[in-house]
Design a protein around this motif. Structure first.
Motif, PDB file in Angstrom:
ATOM      1  N   VAL A  98       3.249  -6.424   6.051  1.00  0.00           N
ATOM      2  CA  VAL A  98       3.152  -6.158   7.500  1.00  0.00           C
ATOM      3  C   VAL A  98       3.954  -7.195   8.282  1.00  0.00           C
ATOM      4  CG1 VAL A  98       0.952  -4.920   7.366  1.00  0.00           C
ATOM      5  CG2 VAL A  98       0.947  -7.393   7.766  1.00  0.00           C
ATOM      6  N   ASN A  99       4.078  -8.407   7.744  1.00  0.00           N
ATOM      7  CA  ASN A  99       4.893  -9.424   8.439  1.00  0.00           C
ATOM      8  C   ASN A  99       6.380  -9.161   8.255  1.00  0.00           C
ATOM      9  OD1 ASN A  99       3.361 -11.796   9.781  1.00  0.00           O
ATOM     10  ND2 ASN A  99       2.135 -11.250   7.987  1.00  0.00           N
ATOM     11  N   TYR A 100       6.762  -8.601   7.117  1.00  0.00           N
ATOM     12  CA  TYR A 100       8.176  -8.296   6.887  1.00  0.00           C
ATOM     13  C   TYR A 100       8.597  -7.020   7.654  1.00  0.00           C
ATOM     14  CZ  TYR A 100      12.352  -6.507   4.578  1.00  0.00           C
ATOM     15  OH  TYR A 100      13.609  -5.987   4.330  1.00  0.00           O
ATOM     16  N   CYS A 101       7.767  -5.964   7.533  1.00  0.00           N
ATOM     17  CA  CYS A 101       8.140  -4.674   8.147  1.00  0.00           C
ATOM     18  C   CYS A 101       7.826  -4.620   9.635  1.00  0.00           C
ATOM     19  CB  CYS A 101       7.418  -3.522   7.442  1.00  0.00           C
ATOM     20  SG  CYS A 101       7.890  -3.334   5.734  1.00  0.00           S
ATOM     21  N   GLN A 102       6.769  -5.392  10.039  1.00  0.00           N
ATOM     22  CA  GLN A 102       6.326  -5.398  11.441  1.00  0.00           C
ATOM     23  C   GLN A 102       6.233  -3.968  11.993  1.00  0.00           C
ATOM     24  OE1 GLN A 102       8.483  -8.327  13.771  1.00  0.00           O
ATOM     25  NE2 GLN A 102       7.894  -9.943  12.361  1.00  0.00           N
ATOM     26  N   PRO A 103       5.401  -3.125  11.353  1.00  0.00           N
ATOM     27  CA  PRO A 103       5.263  -1.736  11.804  1.00  0.00           C
ATOM     28  C   PRO A 103       4.734  -1.703  13.236  1.00  0.00           C
ATOM     29  CG  PRO A 103       3.527  -2.290  10.242  1.00  0.00           C
ATOM     30  CD  PRO A 103       4.455  -3.456  10.270  1.00  0.00           C
ATOM     31  N   ASP A 104       5.093  -0.640  13.965  1.00  0.00           N
ATOM     32  CA  ASP A 104       4.661  -0.522  15.355  1.00  0.00           C
ATOM     33  C   ASP A 104       3.143  -0.304  15.402  1.00  0.00           C
ATOM     34  OD1 ASP A 104       5.500   1.714  18.125  1.00  0.00           O
ATOM     35  OD2 ASP A 104       3.956   0.164  17.865  1.00  0.00           O
ATOM     36  N   PRO A 105       2.393  -1.270  15.915  1.00  0.00           N
ATOM     37  CA  PRO A 105       0.925  -1.152  15.906  1.00  0.00           C
ATOM     38  C   PRO A 105       0.425   0.104  16.621  1.00  0.00           C
ATOM     39  CG  PRO A 105       1.626  -3.335  16.623  1.00  0.00           C
ATOM     40  CD  PRO A 105       2.852  -2.485  16.589  1.00  0.00           C
ATOM     41  N   GLN A 106       1.194   0.579  17.592  1.00  0.00           N
ATOM     42  CA  GLN A 106       0.728   1.759  18.364  1.00  0.00           C
ATOM     43  C   GLN A 106       0.804   3.044  17.551  1.00  0.00           C
ATOM     44  OE1 GLN A 106      -0.832   0.970  20.955  1.00  0.00           O
ATOM     45  NE2 GLN A 106      -0.075  -1.121  20.728  1.00  0.00           N
ATOM     46  N   THR A 107       1.745   3.100  16.600  1.00  0.00           N
ATOM     47  CA  THR A 107       1.956   4.402  15.920  1.00  0.00           C
ATOM     48  C   THR A 107       1.688   4.337  14.411  1.00  0.00           C
ATOM     49  OG1 THR A 107       4.251   3.771  15.556  1.00  0.00           O
ATOM     50  CG2 THR A 107       3.762   5.024  17.573  1.00  0.00           C
ATOM     51  N   THR A 108       1.444   3.133  13.898  1.00  0.00           N
ATOM     52  CA  THR A 108       1.322   3.008  12.428  1.00  0.00           C
ATOM     53  C   THR A 108       0.090   3.743  11.910  1.00  0.00           C
ATOM     54  OG1 THR A 108       2.433   0.901  12.529  1.00  0.00           O
ATOM     55  CG2 THR A 108       1.134   1.341  10.551  1.00  0.00           C
ATOM     56  N   GLU A 109       0.318   4.528  10.851  1.00  0.00           N
ATOM     57  CA  GLU A 109      -0.797   5.248  10.228  1.00  0.00           C
ATOM     58  C   GLU A 109      -1.611   4.323   9.332  1.00  0.00           C
ATOM     59  OE1 GLU A 109       2.343   7.718   8.633  1.00  0.00           O
ATOM     60  OE2 GLU A 109       1.132   9.487   9.089  1.00  0.00           O
ATOM     61  N   ASN A 110      -2.810   4.762   8.993  1.00  0.00           N
ATOM     62  CA  ASN A 110      -3.600   4.055   7.992  1.00  0.00           C
ATOM     63  C   ASN A 110      -3.088   4.443   6.610  1.00  0.00           C
ATOM     64  OD1 ASN A 110      -5.122   2.936  10.020  1.00  0.00           O
ATOM     65  ND2 ASN A 110      -6.723   4.500   9.894  1.00  0.00           N
ATOM     66  N   VAL A 111      -3.247   3.521   5.640  1.00  0.00           N
ATOM     67  CA  VAL A 111      -2.726   3.746   4.285  1.00  0.00           C
ATOM     68  C   VAL A 111      -3.855   3.537   3.287  1.00  0.00           C
ATOM     69  CG1 VAL A 111      -1.109   2.901   2.540  1.00  0.00           C
ATOM     70  CG2 VAL A 111      -0.441   2.908   4.942  1.00  0.00           C
ATOM     71  N   VAL A 112      -3.933   4.434   2.312  1.00  0.00           N
ATOM     72  CA  VAL A 112      -4.858   4.256   1.188  1.00  0.00           C
ATOM     73  C   VAL A 112      -4.025   4.183  -0.089  1.00  0.00           C
ATOM     74  CG1 VAL A 112      -6.761   5.232  -0.143  1.00  0.00           C
ATOM     75  CG2 VAL A 112      -6.721   5.493   2.357  1.00  0.00           C
ATOM     76  N   LEU A 113      -4.187   3.086  -0.833  1.00  0.00           N
ATOM     77  CA  LEU A 113      -3.435   2.882  -2.079  1.00  0.00           C
ATOM     78  C   LEU A 113      -4.425   2.923  -3.242  1.00  0.00           C
ATOM     79  CD1 LEU A 113      -1.152  -0.101  -0.962  1.00  0.00           C
ATOM     80  CD2 LEU A 113      -0.681   2.352  -0.807  1.00  0.00           C
ATOM     81  N   GLU A 114      -4.265   3.913  -4.122  1.00  0.00           N
ATOM     82  CA  GLU A 114      -5.141   4.009  -5.298  1.00  0.00           C
ATOM     83  C   GLU A 114      -4.422   3.431  -6.507  1.00  0.00           C
ATOM     84  OE1 GLU A 114      -5.764   8.390  -4.420  1.00  0.00           O
ATOM     85  OE2 GLU A 114      -7.648   7.907  -5.444  1.00  0.00           O
ATOM     86  N   VAL A 115      -5.000   2.352  -7.054  1.00  0.00           N
ATOM     87  CA  VAL A 115      -4.374   1.641  -8.179  1.00  0.00           C
ATOM     88  C   VAL A 115      -4.969   2.141  -9.501  1.00  0.00           C
ATOM     89  CG1 VAL A 115      -4.124  -0.630  -9.264  1.00  0.00           C
ATOM     90  CG2 VAL A 115      -3.936  -0.412  -6.777  1.00  0.00           C
ATOM     91  N   PHE A 116      -4.083   2.315 -10.484  1.00  0.00           N
ATOM     92  CA  PHE A 116      -4.532   2.639 -11.845  1.00  0.00           C
ATOM     93  C   PHE A 116      -3.796   1.728 -12.817  1.00  0.00           C
ATOM     94  CE2 PHE A 116      -6.874   6.463 -10.887  1.00  0.00           C
ATOM     95  CZ  PHE A 116      -6.253   7.007  -9.764  1.00  0.00           C
ATOM     96  N   SER A 117      -4.523   1.138 -13.795  1.00  0.00           N
ATOM     97  CA  SER A 117      -3.839   0.295 -14.777  1.00  0.00           C
ATOM     98  C   SER A 117      -4.054   0.847 -16.186  1.00  0.00           C
ATOM     99  CB  SER A 117      -4.328  -1.150 -14.703  1.00  0.00           C
ATOM    100  OG  SER A 117      -5.727  -1.248 -14.801  1.00  0.00           O
ATOM    101  N   ASP A 118      -2.968   0.862 -16.957  1.00  0.00           N
ATOM    102  CA  ASP A 118      -3.051   1.374 -18.330  1.00  0.00           C
ATOM    103  C   ASP A 118      -3.988   0.500 -19.168  1.00  0.00           C
ATOM    104  OD1 ASP A 118      -1.405   3.496 -17.816  1.00  0.00           O
ATOM    105  OD2 ASP A 118       0.408   2.543 -18.577  1.00  0.00           O
TER     106      ASP A 118
END
Ligand SMILES: Nc1ncnc2c1ncn2[C@@H]1O[C@H](COP(=O)(O)OP(=O)(O)OP(=O)(O)O)[C@@H](O)[C@H]1O
Ligand SMILES: C[C@@](O)(CCOP(=O)(O)O)CC(=O)O
Length: 446
Positions: free
Chosen positions: A97-117
């Protein structure tokens, strides 16, 4: 919640270059393994007036979940709302978020599902769930309570989380693009080092992103000098470091010769990499200039090993019939002087191991303790085995063998008390780094 993209990154085995690779002077040879860390990205409309969120789910480990909130209008401060800790997950979010600095007004929520072998962790009392594409083991304990096998799960995790978030905040991400790979690598190194609280050589993150490589590290100061006090300064410094700084490191892609692979044995007695590294560093400083000579000798062995591998690849290309006959001789076990290339590889590793045994005796760091030496010597007598090492920092974790693809090590050792301490992991080197997957391949696991 509609899955939009998915990515995976490999585990690693550092065959030669352990400890020395902490110094930018020395090269290492890292193989990327078939055991992979996966992440499925889903986006949701942001319903938070005052914030947007990133949720990281790890269903395999007691349905672990970490929820991060980024306040709109803040200087991209990341808050974990449930009081749960996963330093690698949080740092990946913070760096992105510090590198991309997404627009706080329009940024969507993100869900990341992790799987490990499976090979990343001990099987324990886990349950296997699968579909026609993947299979994963589900543990009834949280991630920190499940013993790991040292294949670099944190490096793989950070690499897939960084890639996933970049795909959302930056858009049109192409993991096959060298420039996008460079961005992913640099971001993942920052997140991994800051989560660990120290700057290792970074070989594990580099392998997670680029795959099997000859690796020579970047200058640790690039990350150590990042400002942490003022968030605004941090965001600006991150962008300069990631996009405008030459990291000046080596990550030349490699592949093992055809018909040859790496097999990993989990000895699962566990070793503390950090403690091993500290003892070796102390020994090195206290024994200069002799210790420099020892490191030089190890480095010569490492380079001779790398050259021997390259010579085998050349032989396979220029004299395929001779090469095939060589593989068959190795499989038969009657290969004392199979070829000059094999002799070079074996002598090189002997040189490396003998010097690591010396450091083990003198430093108190169990890089190659006698039990591992005995196990490796027994392995070298098995049909199809070219050579073997204690990978990475060394210790009691594991052994790595370079074998013919047709060598059946588990069958040769099954029921033999001499190999009762080792569990052969169902994996091999796969060479590929970060790749894009199909989100649908992670649905309906049962
Ligand atoms: N599947 C996962 N889901 C969530 N977090 C994970 C997962 N796998 C690893 N992690 C994070 O990585 C940490 C383990 O990283 P650690 O550096 O201790 O070991 P490793 O990277 O697996 O092995 P090594 O560094 O010895 O190669 C876990 O405690 C957790 O924070
Ligand atoms: C000792 C070291 O050179 C390698 C550690 O390898 P591993 O974590 O034991 O696989 C440390 C480093 O390179 O960061």
């Amino acid at each position: 919640m509609q899955p939009s993209r998915a990515f995976s990154a490999p585990g690693k085995a550092l065959l030669v270059g352990g400890h020395l690779v902490l110094d930018p002077l020395y090269e290492s040879y890292v193989v990327a393994l078939s055991s992979r860390m996966h992440c499925v990205v889903s986006k949701l409309p942001s319903n938070g007036i005052d914030h947007f969120s990133v949720t990281i789910k790890s269903a395999q480990f007691d349905s672990d979940e970490w929820n991060y909130k980024i306040l709109r209008g803040s200087s991209y401060e990341v808050l974990e709302v449930d009081g749960k800790k996963n330093p690698f997950a949080k740092k990946a979010v913070e760096v992105l978020v510090n590198y991309c600095q997404p627009d706080p007004q329009t940024t969507e929520n993100v869900v990341l599902e992790v799987f490990s072998d499976s090979a990343y962790h001990s099987t324990g009392t886990s349950t296997l769930k699968k579909n026609e594409y993947n299979q994963f083991r589900f543990h009834d304990s949280t991630i920190t309570k499940v013993p790991k096998t040292g294949l670099g799960s944190s490096a793989g995790l950070v690499s897939v989380l960084v890639t996933s978030l970049l795909s959302v905040y930056q858009g049109n991400l192409d993991v096959n693009s060298p420039n996008d790979q460079k961005t992913i690598h640099n971001l993942a190194q920052v997140a991994h080092c800051q989560a660990q609280g120290k700057v290792g050589s970074g070989f594990d993150v580099a392998a997670a992103v680029f795959g099997s490589i000859i690796y020579q590290r970047f200058d640790a100061k690039l990350i150590e000098n990042l400002p942490t006090e003022q968030p605004a300064e941090y965001a600006q410094a991150i962008r300069i470091l990631i996009d405008l700084t030459d990291w000046n490191f080596t990550h030349d892609k490699v592949t093992l010769p055809p018909g040859i692979r790496v097999i990993m044995g989990d000895v699962s007695s566990g070793s503390e990499t950090t403690k091993l590294v500290a003892k070796v560093k102390a020994w090195y400083q206290q024994n200069l200039p002799r210790s420099l000579t020892v490191f030089h000798c190890i480095n010569q062995g490492n380079l001779k090993f790398i050259e021997g591998i390259e010579k085998l690849t050349t032989l396979s290309r220029e004299s395929p019939a001779v090469y095939q006959e060589l593989l068959e001789k190795l499989d038969s076990g009657h290969d004392a002087n199979a070829s000059v290339e094999i002799t070079q590889i074996r002598h090189a590793i002997t040189q490396v191991r003998e010097n690591f045994q010396l450091i083990t005796r003198e430093s108190g760091a169990d890089i190659e303790p006698s039990s591992q030496t005995s196990l490796l010597e027994r392995c070298l007598k098995l049909n199809g085995v070219i050579t073997g090492v204690v990978p990475g920092a060394g210790g009691y974790d594991a052994i790595a063998l370079l074998v013919t693809e047709t060598a059946d090590i588990p069958s040769q050792t099954s029921g033999n008390a001499d190999f009762s301490t080792v569990t052969w992991l169902d994996l091999h080197q796969e060479n590929m780094g970060i790749v894009e997957e199909k989100p649908s391949h992670y649905l309906n696991l049962q």
